[in-house]
Motif scaffolding. Structure first.
Motif, mmCIF file in Angstrom:
data_model
loop_
_atom_site.group_PDB
_atom_site.id
_atom_site.type_symbol
_atom_site.label_atom_id
_atom_site.label_comp_id
_atom_site.label_asym_id
_atom_site.label_seq_id
_atom_site.Cartn_x
_atom_site.Cartn_y
_atom_site.Cartn_z
ATOM 1 N N ALA A 22 74.743 16.329 36.305
ATOM 2 C CA ALA A 22 75.955 15.641 35.871
ATOM 3 C C ALA A 22 76.790 15.182 37.060
ATOM 4 C CB ALA A 22 76.794 16.578 35.000
ATOM 5 N N LEU A 23 77.607 14.182 36.792
ATOM 6 C CA LEU A 23 78.668 13.819 37.722
ATOM 7 C C LEU A 23 79.795 14.818 37.516
ATOM 8 C CD1 LEU A 23 78.586 10.020 36.913
ATOM 9 C CD2 LEU A 23 78.076 11.002 39.164
ATOM 10 N N PRO A 24 80.505 15.223 38.573
ATOM 11 C CA PRO A 24 81.639 16.127 38.364
ATOM 12 C C PRO A 24 82.658 15.466 37.434
ATOM 13 C CG PRO A 24 81.139 15.902 40.706
ATOM 14 C CD PRO A 24 80.314 14.878 39.976
ATOM 15 N N GLY A 25 83.192 16.230 36.503
ATOM 16 C CA GLY A 25 84.197 15.669 35.612
ATOM 17 C C GLY A 25 84.297 16.433 34.320
ATOM 18 N N GLY A 26 85.131 15.916 33.430
ATOM 19 C CA GLY A 26 85.319 16.568 32.148
ATOM 20 C C GLY A 26 86.406 15.891 31.348
ATOM 21 N N GLY A 78 86.799 11.904 32.067
ATOM 22 C CA GLY A 78 86.561 11.162 33.302
ATOM 23 C C GLY A 78 85.529 11.883 34.144
ATOM 24 N N VAL A 79 84.609 11.110 34.742
ATOM 25 C CA VAL A 79 83.624 11.677 35.671
ATOM 26 C C VAL A 79 83.732 10.923 36.991
ATOM 27 C CG1 VAL A 79 82.022 12.523 33.912
ATOM 28 C CG2 VAL A 79 81.777 10.191 34.776
ATOM 29 N N LEU A 80 83.520 11.644 38.083
ATOM 30 C CA LEU A 80 83.693 11.078 39.416
ATOM 31 C C LEU A 80 82.338 10.747 40.038
ATOM 32 C CD1 LEU A 80 85.990 10.388 41.408
ATOM 33 C CD2 LEU A 80 85.522 12.582 42.509
ATOM 34 N N ALA A 81 82.094 9.448 40.232
ATOM 35 C CA ALA A 81 80.914 8.995 40.969
ATOM 36 C C ALA A 81 81.375 8.801 42.411
ATOM 37 C CB ALA A 81 80.369 7.707 40.383
ATOM 38 N N ALA A 82 81.344 9.897 43.175
ATOM 39 C CA ALA A 82 81.884 9.915 44.536
ATOM 40 C C ALA A 82 80.756 9.809 45.555
ATOM 41 C CB ALA A 82 82.694 11.189 44.765
ATOM 42 N N PHE A 83 80.813 8.764 46.365
ATOM 43 C CA PHE A 83 79.822 8.524 47.406
ATOM 44 C C PHE A 83 80.405 8.922 48.759
ATOM 45 C CE2 PHE A 83 78.750 5.685 43.963
ATOM 46 C CZ PHE A 83 77.364 5.709 43.933
ATOM 47 N N ASP A 84 79.621 9.660 49.548
ATOM 48 C CA ASP A 84 80.045 10.025 50.901
ATOM 49 C C ASP A 84 80.223 8.739 51.702
ATOM 50 O OD1 ASP A 84 79.465 10.592 53.853
ATOM 51 O OD2 ASP A 84 79.728 12.615 53.050
ATOM 52 N N GLY A 85 81.394 8.551 52.276
ATOM 53 C CA GLY A 85 81.698 7.326 52.999
ATOM 54 C C GLY A 85 80.843 7.080 54.224
ATOM 55 N N ARG A 86 80.255 8.127 54.773
ATOM 56 C CA ARG A 86 79.421 7.975 55.970
ATOM 57 C C ARG A 86 77.947 7.792 55.630
ATOM 58 N NH1 ARG A 86 80.601 13.331 58.288
ATOM 59 N NH2 ARG A 86 80.752 13.659 56.059
ATOM 60 N N GLY A 121 76.673 7.484 52.335
ATOM 61 C CA GLY A 121 76.442 6.761 51.090
ATOM 62 C C GLY A 121 75.856 7.610 49.980
ATOM 63 N N ARG A 122 75.675 8.887 50.207
ATOM 64 C CA ARG A 122 75.036 9.747 49.205
ATOM 65 C C ARG A 122 76.014 10.103 48.089
ATOM 66 N NH1 ARG A 122 70.006 11.642 51.168
ATOM 67 N NH2 ARG A 122 70.016 13.321 49.630
ATOM 68 N N LEU A 123 75.494 10.114 46.859
ATOM 69 C CA LEU A 123 76.282 10.418 45.668
ATOM 70 C C LEU A 123 76.249 11.916 45.388
ATOM 71 C CD1 LEU A 123 77.773 9.443 43.038
ATOM 72 C CD2 LEU A 123 75.492 9.394 41.985
ATOM 73 N N VAL A 124 77.400 12.485 45.084
ATOM 74 C CA VAL A 124 77.511 13.911 44.759
ATOM 75 C C VAL A 124 77.215 14.125 43.278
ATOM 76 C CG1 VAL A 124 79.063 15.901 44.645
ATOM 77 C CG2 VAL A 124 79.215 14.305 46.578
ATOM 78 N N LEU A 125 76.254 15.003 42.997
ATOM 79 C CA LEU A 125 75.912 15.382 41.629
ATOM 80 C C LEU A 125 75.891 16.899 41.515
ATOM 81 C CD1 LEU A 125 72.997 12.880 40.916
ATOM 82 C CD2 LEU A 125 75.251 12.864 39.849
#
Length: 194
Positions: free
Chosen positions: A67-71, A38-46, A48-52
Motif C-alpha cells: 500500500a501507499l502510506p495513508g488512510g 488520502g494516500v501519499l505517493a511520495a517519491f525520493d527527490g534524489r 526518484g524511488r516511491l515509498v510503499l
C-alpha cells in the motif's frame, strides 16, 4: 530532482478519468456514501524511488497487502492531503516538513467504501523509514522507472465473494503490488506516458 518534479507536475495536469476497484466489473454496486481518504505517493527527490508499505499480516483490513502510506480522513484533518501526510508520519515516520506536495489525482473508489485521493509528493533530504509497529510490516521503495512504465502493469483476477474480480498488478521483485494501489499507480503511469 527538477526533472522528476516537472514530470510529476505534467502528469498531474493530464487526465485519465476516475478509477475504481470496479473498473473491470459489468455491474458495479449503486452509488454509496464513500468515506474520504488520502494516500501519499511520495517519491525520493534524489533517487526518484516511491515509498510503499507492506501492511502487517495481523491487520483486520487488507492484511499483508502492499500500500501507499495513508488512510481515512479523521475529524482533525483539514482534507485528504492532511490525512495522507499525517498517516505517512504515523506509518513510516516521514516528517511532513520534508514533503513537497505537488498535487492530487482524482479519487479512487475502493471496494471497502473509500474515496481514496492519491497525493503526489517529493521527499527532500535524508529519510530513514520507521515502520509503525503493529500496522506496517515493512517499508520499501520501487524505482520511478518501474512505476512510470505502463508495460509493467497487467490484469489478473480471482474469485472474491463468489464472483470473479479483475484488477491491475505491477509486481516488483518479491512484492506483489495489486488492487487499488496498482490501479492508482497505473493511472499515474498513463499520465506520465502521455
Amino acid at each position: 530532482m527538477a526533472e522528476l518534479r516537472d514530470r510529476l507536475l505534467r502528469a498531474l495536469s493530464g487526465t485519465t478519468g476516475p478509477s475504481s476497484d470496479y473498473d473491470f466489473q459489468r455491474d458495479p454496486p449503486a452509488d454509496v456514501d464513500l468515506l474520504p481518504a488520502g494516500v501519499l505517493a511520495a517519491f525520493d527527490g534524489r533517487s526518484g524511488r516511491l515509498v510503499l508499505t507492506k501492511r502487517a499480516s495481523s491487520l483486520r483490513h487488507h492484511p499483508g497487502q502492499i500500500a501507499l502510506p495513508g488512510g481515512k480522513v479523521d475529524p482533525g484533518d483539514a482534507d485528504e492531503i492532511a490525512a495522507a501526510l499525517r498517516e505517512a508520519h504515523e506509518e513510516v515516520g516521514l516528517n511532513p516538513a520534508q514533503v513537497q506536495v505537488l498535487g492530487t489525482m482524482p479519487a479512487h473508489r475502493t471496494v471497502t467504501g473509500f474515496a481514496m485521493t492519491p497525493v503526489l509528493a517529493l521527499i527532500h533530504g535524508e529519510f530513514t523509514p520507521v515502520p509503525e509497529a503493529g500496522e506496517v510490516e515493512e517499508v520499501f521503495t520501487v524505482p520511478f522507472e518501474h512505476i512510470a512504465d505502463p508495460a509493467n502493469y497487467r490484469i489478473e483476477g480471482r474469485l472474491w465473494r463468489g464472483a470473479r474480480r479483475d484488477y491491475y498488478i505491477a509486481p516488483y521483485g518479491p512484492y506483489y503490488i495489486w488492487g487499488a494501489t496498482a490501479r492508482v499507480l497505473h493511472s499515474l503511469a498513463l499520465r506520465l506516458a502521455a
